[in-house]
Design a protein around this motif. Structure first.
Motif, PDB file in Angstrom:
ATOM      1  N   ALA A  49       0.840  -1.202   0.000  1.00  0.00           N
ATOM      2  CA  ALA A  49       0.000   0.000   0.000  1.00  0.00           C
ATOM      3  C   ALA A  49       0.876   1.254   0.000  1.00  0.00           C
ATOM      4  N   GLU A  50       1.916   1.253   0.810  1.00  0.00           N
ATOM      5  CA  GLU A  50       2.822   2.405   0.859  1.00  0.00           C
ATOM      6  C   GLU A  50       3.563   2.558  -0.466  1.00  0.00           C
ATOM      7  N   GLN A  52       2.441   1.707  -3.432  1.00  0.00           N
ATOM      8  CA  GLN A  52       1.491   2.276  -4.386  1.00  0.00           C
ATOM      9  C   GLN A  52       1.321   3.777  -4.138  1.00  0.00           C
ATOM     10  N   SER A  53       1.284   4.136  -2.882  1.00  0.00           N
ATOM     11  CA  SER A  53       1.168   5.557  -2.535  1.00  0.00           C
ATOM     12  C   SER A  53       2.389   6.333  -3.025  1.00  0.00           C
ATOM     13  N   ALA A  57       2.505   9.301  -5.832  1.00  0.00           N
ATOM     14  CA  ALA A  57       3.139  10.599  -5.555  1.00  0.00           C
ATOM     15  C   ALA A  57       4.248  10.869  -6.570  1.00  0.00           C
TER      16      ALA A  57
END
Length: 135
Positions: A49-50, A52-53, A57
């Motif tokens: 998840a991080e 993908q974040s 960004a």
């Protein structure tokens, strides 16, 4: 965290003088292993998840960079166009000044030119009348 809990259980069982059989150790190791796997899956999901974040960004920053570059290019083009327009306006002003001078000169010389044309046609008419009278 889970490993510590497993060691604490074993230690507490030993401290109280309980005799834990090897089956019990295997069962405890299996539970700990299952807990490790669950924790690993949770950490992997969190990491994904991080990631993908971070990618989102990064993509936004790349798009922003492209837009900033595009904006910079357009500003440079407009600056160049404005300089050309300013130069053309200066040249036009100079040409208008020269044209005004030429028109004033033509106005001044136009009246004398008309005078010379009238004199020329008057002399030509007089000569034609004189030649016609001689015949």
């Amino acid at each position: 965290r889970f490993a510590q809990a497993g060691r604490d259980k074993r230690t507490s069982a030993i401290d109280y003088g309980s005799d834990i059989s090897s089956e019990s150790d295997d069962e405890l190791d299996g539970v700990l292993e299952q807990q490790f796997e669950e924790e690993q899956k949770a950490l992997k999901a969190q990491l994904d998840a991080e990631q993908q974040s971070v990618r989102a960004a990064e993509k936004q920053m790349h798009e922003f960079s492209q837009l900033a570059s595009f904006f910079s290019d357009k500003l440079f083009e407009q600056s160049h166009n404005i300089k050309n327009i300013h130069k053309d306006v200066k040249e036009s002003k100079q040409y208008m000044g020269k044209a005004t001078q030429e028109l004033e000169s033509a106005k001044k010389h136009g009246s004398s030119f008309r005078k010379y044309v009238v004199i020329f046609f008057s002399i030509a008419t007089g000569m034609l009348l004189l030649l016609d009278a001689m015949d």
